[in-house]
Write an enzyme that holds these catalytic residues in place. Sequence first.
Site, short mmCIF file in Angstrom:
data_model
loop_
_atom_site.label_atom_id
_atom_site.label_comp_id
_atom_site.label_asym_id
_atom_site.label_seq_id
_atom_site.Cartn_x
_atom_site.Cartn_y
_atom_site.Cartn_z
N ASN A 76 0.85 -1.19 0.00
CA ASN A 76 0.00 0.00 0.00
C ASN A 76 0.89 1.24 0.00
OD1 ASN A 76 0.83 0.52 2.69
ND2 ASN A 76 -0.90 -0.62 3.53
N TYR A 77 0.26 2.41 0.04
CA TYR A 77 1.03 3.64 -0.12
C TYR A 77 2.04 3.82 1.02
CZ TYR A 77 2.03 8.60 -0.90
OH TYR A 77 2.65 9.80 -1.14
N GLY A 78 1.61 3.54 2.24
CA GLY A 78 2.54 3.66 3.36
C GLY A 78 3.72 2.72 3.24
N GLU A 79 3.48 1.51 2.77
CA GLU A 79 4.55 0.54 2.59
C GLU A 79 5.48 0.93 1.45
OE1 GLU A 79 1.55 -2.93 4.28
OE2 GLU A 79 1.93 -2.74 2.12
N ASP B 215 -6.87 -8.30 0.91
CA ASP B 215 -6.69 -9.75 0.80
C ASP B 215 -7.45 -10.28 -0.41
OD1 ASP B 215 -5.28 -9.65 3.22
OD2 ASP B 215 -7.09 -9.97 4.39
#
Length: 477
Positions: free
Chosen positions: A188-191, A261
Site C-alpha cells: 500500500n502507499y505507506g509501505e 486480501d
Amino acid sequence: MDRDIQAVVVGDVMLDSWLRGPVKRIAQEAPVPVVSVEATEDAPGGAGNTAANLAALGARVRLIGPVGDDACAEQLATALSLLGVDARMVTVPGRRTPHKQRLMVGEQLIARYDEEDRDPIPAAAEARVIEELRESLPGADVVIACDYGAGGCTDAVRRALAGLPLLVVDAHAITPWRTCAPAVVLPNYGEVLQLLGEDGGHDDRVRFLTERSGRLLAESGARMVVTTLDGEGTLLHQEGRPPYRTYAEPAPDHMTTGAGDTYTAAFALWLAGGAAPEQAAQAAQAAAGVVVRRPGTATCTRQELLRALHREDGRAQTPERLAARLDEHRRRGQRIVFTNGCFDVLHRGHVTYLERAARLGDVLVVAVNSDASTARLKGPGRPINSCEDRMSVLAALGYVDYVISFEEDTPERLLRMVRPDLYVKGGDYTPEMLQEAPLVRAMGGEVRVLDYVSDRSTTAIIERVRSLPEEDPAGPS
C-alpha cells in the site's frame, strides 16, 4: 480464468471478530459508552482471509501458518474447513493466535483490541512450516506469502520460497523479500514510502508513484509491483511499460476490512490462470469492489466476480471515468473507436456493423441514446427496450469494450471527453452529412461510415411484429 488452480498460501493467520450492538448508557467508571453486544461475527483474517477468498473464487487452496494452542485456533480451523480451505496449521505451544476484535455501534468503529504475539516463531515451528511447504509446493500453480509482521514469515521460510516461478507477496515490509525475486509484490502507499525511504504528504499520489515506477521495481526485486491506493484504485508497475491504473468503487458507508486480501487472491488467481497482468488487475479491483460493499470481513465468489466484471467491462459509470480509462489505453498506444446509436432491437445488421467497427481499432466504445433521447429521435412507442436492457445486451458482445449512455440528441459532449481516434457511423450517408464530423476532425480524429447489412432495420422488425395477428388467449381450438 477457467483452469483448475492449486494455490498455496503461507504466512500470518489470524481471527477477525466483529462485536456489534447499541449504546444504551455511559459507564459509571469513566465517561465512555457502554456497548450492549448483541451479535458477534468471526471470520478468518490475514492469510486466512486470502485463502478463503481463493477458495470462494474457485481455487483449490492449502493454507500453511502458525497458530497458538488456544480456542481461536480451533475457531479458525472450523471456519476454514467450512470455507473449503485445506488448512495445515502449525500449533505453537504457549503462543497466542492473533485475534483482532472490533467493537461496532451501527457502522461506527468504537474500539479495536488485538491479542497477539509478534516475535518470530521458534525454530521447531519454523521447521514444521518449511516441511509443510516442501510437501505442498511441487503441485502449486501459485504461492502467496502473507507477511503482516506477526512472526510467521521468518528468514528461513523466505529462503524456502525463493526462486518460485509465481510467488505473490503481500507484506508490510517489502525489503526482506527482495532476495526471493517474487513475481509480484502488493504494497500500500505507506509501505511504498517505507520501501523508498521517502516521506508522505504528496498531494497527487498517482503522479508520485508513476514517477517512481522504475525505482519501485528495482527496490522490490519483483517483476511486477501493484501499489494499492484504497479509494484511488491501484497502479500496476512493469518494466518498460507505463503504469496501468485501475479505479475503485466509491467508498461505502459501512466499516469493512480485508479488501486488500481479496485483491491479492484474485490477482494471483487470474495470473495463475494465464491472464495478462492488466486483466488480473481489473479482475482484482472488481473483486475488491464486491467485498467493500459488505460489512465485516467478507469474501467474493467466482460467480460474483464474473458478474462484476461483466458490469465493469461493459459499462463505464460516468463519462469522466470512461475518459480516464481510455487515457490508459491511449498511453499504451491503442486506437480508440467510437460509435453511437439507439440499438433498440439488436439485430444482425447491428451486430455485423459493430464487429466491423471493432476491427478498425483496439478499443470499441458504444454510446447509447437514453430512453428520453430515443423517444425524441424515434417518436411515440420507442424505445421498445429500456436503456439498461439495451446496454446489457451490447455489453455481452465480446468485441464491445465499453458501453455508456447519453441524454442529448447527439453525442458531442461525450466525443469531447473520449477524443476517439476514429468515429464510426452506420448508414447510407457520407461523413460530411454527420453533425459530429467537424468536431471529431478538429480533435485530430477520423470519421468513417460503414454500410449496414441490407434489408436489416429495427423499424421494419417492429412493424412486422406489430402486423402479426394477435394470438387467441383461449389457445387453438
